[in-house]
Design a protein around this motif. Sequence first.
Motif, PDB file in Angstrom:
ATOM      1  N   THR A   1      -1.868  -4.230  13.700  1.00 40.33           N
ATOM      2  CA  THR A   1      -2.611  -3.870  12.502  1.00 40.33           C
ATOM      3  C   THR A   1      -3.091  -2.439  12.651  1.00 40.33           C
ATOM      4  OG1 THR A   1      -4.671  -4.746  13.422  1.00 40.33           O
ATOM      5  CG2 THR A   1      -3.383  -6.228  12.030  1.00 40.33           C
TER       6      THR A   1
ATOM      7  N   HIS B   1      -5.068  -3.066   7.807  1.00 44.44           N
ATOM      8  CA  HIS B   1      -3.747  -2.825   7.217  1.00 44.44           C
ATOM      9  C   HIS B   1      -2.734  -3.550   8.095  1.00 44.44           C
ATOM     10  CE1 HIS B   1      -0.719   0.411   5.603  1.00 44.44           C
ATOM     11  NE2 HIS B   1      -0.380  -0.824   5.277  1.00 44.44           N
ATOM     12  N   TYR B   2      -2.117  -4.585   7.555  1.00 42.93           N
ATOM     13  CA  TYR B   2      -1.210  -5.416   8.353  1.00 42.93           C
ATOM     14  C   TYR B   2       0.160  -4.755   8.459  1.00 42.93           C
ATOM     15  CZ  TYR B   2      -4.804  -8.859   7.329  1.00 42.93           C
ATOM     16  OH  TYR B   2      -6.012  -9.504   7.204  1.00 42.93           O
TER      17      TYR B   2
ATOM     18  N   SER C   1      -9.632   5.529  12.199  1.00 43.79           N
ATOM     19  CA  SER C   1      -8.581   4.506  12.209  1.00 43.79           C
ATOM     20  C   SER C   1      -7.940   4.396  13.586  1.00 43.79           C
ATOM     21  CB  SER C   1      -7.484   4.853  11.189  1.00 43.79           C
ATOM     22  OG  SER C   1      -8.010   4.988   9.886  1.00 43.79           O
TER      23      SER C   1
ATOM     24  N   CYS D   1     -11.485  -1.952   7.176  1.00 42.90           N
ATOM     25  CA  CYS D   1     -10.154  -2.082   6.559  1.00 42.90           C
ATOM     26  C   CYS D   1      -9.184  -2.628   7.602  1.00 42.90           C
ATOM     27  CB  CYS D   1      -9.626  -0.737   6.078  1.00 42.90           C
ATOM     28  SG  CYS D   1     -10.771   0.261   5.113  1.00 42.90           S
TER      29      CYS D   1
ATOM     30  N   ASN E   1      -6.445  -0.605  11.895  1.00 37.38           N
ATOM     31  CA  ASN E   1      -7.832  -0.922  11.567  1.00 37.38           C
ATOM     32  C   ASN E   1      -8.631   0.341  11.342  1.00 37.38           C
ATOM     33  OD1 ASN E   1      -6.633  -3.205  13.052  1.00 37.38           O
ATOM     34  ND2 ASN E   1      -8.640  -4.132  12.815  1.00 37.38           N
TER      35      ASN E   1
ATOM     36  N   LEU F   1      -3.346  -4.428   2.765  1.00 37.35           N
ATOM     37  CA  LEU F   1      -4.566  -3.865   3.309  1.00 37.35           C
ATOM     38  C   LEU F   1      -5.754  -4.550   2.649  1.00 37.35           C
ATOM     39  CD1 LEU F   1      -5.304  -0.143   4.034  1.00 37.35           C
ATOM     40  CD2 LEU F   1      -6.948  -1.444   2.719  1.00 37.35           C
TER      41      LEU F   1
ATOM     42  N   ASN G   1       2.278  -4.602   5.054  1.00 39.13           N
ATOM     43  CA  ASN G   1       1.839  -3.536   4.157  1.00 39.13           C
ATOM     44  C   ASN G   1       0.732  -3.996   3.209  1.00 39.13           C
ATOM     45  OD1 ASN G   1       1.887  -0.820   3.441  1.00 39.13           O
ATOM     46  ND2 ASN G   1       3.524  -1.071   1.937  1.00 39.13           N
TER      47      ASN G   1
ATOM     48  N   PHE H   1       0.824  -1.218   0.000  1.00 41.80           N
ATOM     49  CA  PHE H   1       0.000   0.000   0.000  1.00 41.80           C
ATOM     50  C   PHE H   1       0.851   1.257   0.000  1.00 41.80           C
ATOM     51  CE2 PHE H   1      -3.062   2.719   2.764  1.00 41.80           C
ATOM     52  CZ  PHE H   1      -3.431   3.457   1.654  1.00 41.80           C
TER      53      PHE H   1
END
Length: 236
Positions: A228, A130-131, A97, A128, A230, A199, A197, A34
């Motif tokens: 993460t 996002h790791y 987020s 969402c 989130n 998502l 990275n 991402f």
Amino acid sequence: MSINNFIPSLHPDFRYRVDIVGNEKTPVLVIDNFLQDAETLLEYAMKFGDFRDGTNFYPGIQSNVPDFYSQALQVYLANIICKAFNLKLENIHYSVSTYSLVLTPPARLALPQSRPHVDTIRKEQLACVHYLCTPDKGGTSFYRHSATGFEQLSPERMDVYGEHLDKEALDTSWHKKYINGSNQYYEETGRYEANFNRLIVYPSDVLHSASIPENLQFRPNPIVGRLTLNSFIYLK
């Protein structure tokens, strides 16, 4: 320049796809690579994170995020999200987020934390993940409730679903465990590993759960823990 005052670039190898998951054909947007220099997000979590107990049954701690992050979601992903979920730009209202770090060991889980869940039973938001960790920390899975066939929940489905939950709660064999794949009550319909990275975006009314490996070490350090980022995208 403050980390809050700029929007990072897209990763040069940014790419995405849309998967269709399950019998109810839920779209899942998968974005790999991402943001460029996504490690900056780890730096922020270490230096400025104010981690506190999670909300809404989150099994760990959560913290504020840099101001630019919501802007990055809007600038880079709004059009892609609209295409993936058949939305118009004016449908997207705002996003919220948080950093999230899993810390709760299985023995301390409340019953709702041991089964898949939804974030809402109304079609009013997208979720969402996002790791910011590596695949050995587990990912996210989607599920079908075996007895009802439900993959998404709605107000009209809750009476029937709730009756089954009450019955299934009497079986303590699956309590005090993180679900990590199919069990006697839920069938896994899709799984996404926690590639750094990556998502994923999906409707918040779909049954899902973090996939937590049995050997996960519950570390409070964002650099080595299951971190993460989130987000919820709220829809008009």
